[in-house]
Design a protein around this motif. Structure first.
Motif, PDB file in Angstrom:
ATOM      1  N   GLU A  48       1.957   1.833  -3.356  1.00 21.85           N
ATOM      2  CA  GLU A  48       0.715   2.104  -4.384  1.00 21.85           C
ATOM      3  C   GLU A  48       0.488   3.815  -4.082  1.00 21.85           C
ATOM      4  O   GLU A  48       0.170   4.503  -5.086  1.00 21.85           O
ATOM      5  CB  GLU A  48      -0.531   1.386  -3.941  1.00 21.85           C
ATOM      6  N   VAL A  90       1.900  -4.157  -7.171  1.00 20.36           N
ATOM      7  CA  VAL A  90       3.276  -4.024  -6.370  1.00 20.36           C
ATOM      8  C   VAL A  90       3.601  -5.446  -5.730  1.00 20.36           C
ATOM      9  O   VAL A  90       4.740  -5.732  -5.649  1.00 20.36           O
ATOM     10  CB  VAL A  90       3.189  -2.737  -5.354  1.00 20.36           C
ATOM     11  N   SER A 109      -1.243  -0.569  -9.035  1.00 18.82           N
ATOM     12  CA  SER A 109      -2.062  -1.024  -7.669  1.00 18.82           C
ATOM     13  C   SER A 109      -1.237  -1.816  -6.685  1.00 18.82           C
ATOM     14  O   SER A 109      -0.212  -2.262  -7.022  1.00 18.82           O
ATOM     15  CB  SER A 109      -3.232  -1.748  -8.443  1.00 18.82           C
ATOM     16  N   ALA A 110      -1.681  -2.022  -5.497  1.00 20.50           N
ATOM     17  CA  ALA A 110      -1.081  -2.683  -4.355  1.00 20.50           C
ATOM     18  C   ALA A 110      -0.880  -4.185  -4.881  1.00 20.50           C
ATOM     19  O   ALA A 110      -0.041  -4.868  -4.395  1.00 20.50           O
ATOM     20  CB  ALA A 110      -1.905  -2.776  -3.130  1.00 20.50           C
ATOM     21  N   ARG A 130       0.854  -1.196  -0.004  1.00 23.19           N
ATOM     22  CA  ARG A 130      -0.055   0.127  -0.170  1.00 23.19           C
ATOM     23  C   ARG A 130       0.969   1.345   0.188  1.00 23.19           C
ATOM     24  O   ARG A 130       0.421   2.372  -0.847  1.00 23.19           O
ATOM     25  CB  ARG A 130      -0.792  -0.007   1.192  1.00 23.19           C
TER      26      ARG A 130
END
Lengths: 380, 156
Positions: free
Chosen positions: A160, A183, A179-180, A157
């Motif tokens: 992100e 990632v 996006s998380a 996060r």
């Protein structure tokens, strides 16, 4: 004597094949001078640094040779912070009225390959594969996750959020949101950190014009005051990068020491800060640095990040320009980029990535090898 | 540790750095220094104490078993000064960790295990000594590694 920042300039970060690192520094310096409404010949002194793009005082060849004292600073990732601290003290002491701080760099692709001998270590340390900053950050967050219950989702996060903020910042390198999930599923580099959780060496330049606070309005309608600028190195017992061994008894690292000193100097506390730029060499660093700088207790990051507290519209916006993750890390310029961003935010000029609510106090923090940290607190 | 096939019989075993560990020795051990003033240990041997600046230092063999304090796995091949017999094709990810040696220090080193599923903080590990690379003249360069205790003695 208080110190004000009256001019800021930046060369976009990322890759600029057409310009040398020095030229990117000169580009930033010209913008900073123009922003302050001064000429290079008005500047009484300068501090600057670059790790891979030559001596900062070669800027004189680009800007003009005026005979001023121009001091080259080399202090790893804290090079920009060190230059700024030196310039701050030069004005605060009454020695000078008006100065320039500049940082720029241009690094090769891929991870830095540090020289063991330059850091007082044996060649063997590098030969067997321990001379990697990425390993340190991975091992530090691994231990931190174990001790304080931080999840891998939280690591994702952070990245992100960095790429969202980068997409809003025209000077950032990485301008596409990631996006998380992307990632988390990118290539594992150093467990638990994946490729998109790490920043990359890059290019860029930043310059700032500083002056005595009582003359700030002569140059700038909305000066920003440097309430503190502190640099600390590691004490015995802190867990640091490039350490073949470490003490069984651990003490706080240089970030904690620099943060405490900076708050004391400014006469404010973490709860007063409206936005922060914290060293995010990788996702885990931002998480740990939130607590080390006093913005939360260890372990609280899990909840804070999940609920969006560190986003631009959140209660404690962090790395509003995308941080190192979205800007890359040109060593000489990186710490000054944070200050540039805070000045922009405190002036209310950050455009799409502006923190709402007219922020008044901004905080910057850099950390680097082999265990140094620099913190500033800015106030409009 | 590494592919040492083709080593000529007359090769020598040389430590990767002098003074890093006892070698040759029946039971080799890492060498640390301990400050006679404050009692703090360090690895490798230092001429002065980082804790108290003392210069009265004794060299001692560090314990050969400890617990894993933290770890990671290096998934890509480092640039020089990394110096192994590997190529980009033969490189295998390797574990790195700090081993907490009781009464001593936490020492950073390579792990013999590279599977994240088999590594966890607090596990016991032994300090072992093995071939790190083979030089062109056939000399074996010996370094130290941390090996999970469960595997001790099972892998030559």
């Amino acid at each position: 004597m208080d110190v004000a920042i009256v001019g800021i300039g930046i060369h976009p970060f990322g890759r600029t094949p057409a310009r040398s690192g020095l030229q990117q520094g000169a580009y930033a310096a010209r913008l900073a001078l123009k922003d302050a409404g001064v000429e290079w010949r008005d500047i009484q002194f300068a501090y600057g640094g670059s790790a891979s793009a030559g001596n900062a005082d070669a800027l004189g060849n680009e800007l003009g040779l005026t005979g001023i004292p121009f001091i080259n600073v080399a202090n790893g990732c804290a090079t920009g912070g060190s230059s700024l601290m030196a310039a701050y003290n030069a004005i605060k002491s009454g020695e000078h009225d008006l100065g320039l701080v500049a940082g720029f760099d241009k690094h090769d692709r891929g991870a830095f390959n540090a020289d063991p001998l330059a850091l007082g270590l044996g060649q063997w340390y590098g030969e067997v594969g321990l001379m990697m900053t990425t390993q340190f950050f991975a091992m530090k967050i691994q231990k931190y996750m174990h001790d304080y219950g931080i999840s891998a989702d939280t690591l994702a996060r952070v990245a992100e959020k960095a790429f969202i903020n980068g997409s809003l910042n025209p000077n950032a390198w990485r301008r596409e949101p990631v996006s998380a999930e992307q990632v988390a599923s990118s290539m594992m580099v150093n467990d638990p950190l994946t490729k998109f959780m790490f920043c990359s060496p890059a290019e860029g330049g930043v310059a700032l014009v500083l002056c005595r606070a009582d003359k700030a309005k002569n140059y700038c309608a909305s000066p920003v005051y440097l309430k503190s600028a502190v640099l600390k190195s590691r004490r015995f017992g802190s867990f640091e990068v490039f350490a073949p061994s470490q003490a069984l008894q651990q003490v706080d690292g240089p970030t904690v020491d620099a943060s405490k000193a900076a708050f004391e100097m400014a006469g404010v506390g973490p709860g007063d800060i409206d936005l922060s730029q914290l060293q995010d060499t990788e996702s885990g660093a931002e998480i740990m640095h939130m607590a080390e700088n006093g913005f939360c207790e260890h372990g609280e990051q899990e909840h804070l990040i999940a609920t969006g507290a560190t986003r631009i519209g959140g209660s404690m916006p962090i790395n509003t320009d995308g941080g190192c993750l979205a800007n890359g890390e040109p060593i000489g310029a990186s710490g000054l980029r944070q200050v540039y961003e805070n000045v922009l935010q405190l002036r209310g000029d950050a455009g799409e990535h502006q923190v709402p609510g007219e922020p008044r106090l901004g905080y910057t923090h850099v950390y680097g090898a082999p265990g140094i940290s620099a913190v500033t607190i800015l106030q409009r | 540790m590494n592919d040492i096939a083709g080593v000529v019989p007359m090769s020598k075993q040389i430590p990767i750095a002098e003074g890093l560990f006892t070698w040759p020795a029946e039971k080799p051990a890492l060498l640390g220094s301990r400050c006679k003033s404050c009692g703090i240990a360090a690895f490798p041997v230092a001429e002065s104490c980082m804790a108290c600046s003392g210069q009265d230092i004794a060299v001692e063999a560090l314990p050969t078993r400890g617990t894993l304090w933290t770890w990671t796995v290096q998934q890509f091949m480092p640039k020089p000064p990394y110096h192994s017999n590997e190529t980009a094709e033969t490189f295998r990810p390797y574990g790195v960790g700090y081993l907490e040696l009781p009464g001593g220090v936490r020492v950073e080193g390579r792990l013999t295990e590279n599977d994240p599923e088999k590594l966890h903080i607090g596990m016991e590990m032994d300090v072992i000594f093995d071939t790190w690379r083979v030089e062109e003249n056939g000399d074996e360069v010996i370094s130290f590694f941390f090996q999970p205790v469960a595997n001790s003695g099972q892998e030559a």
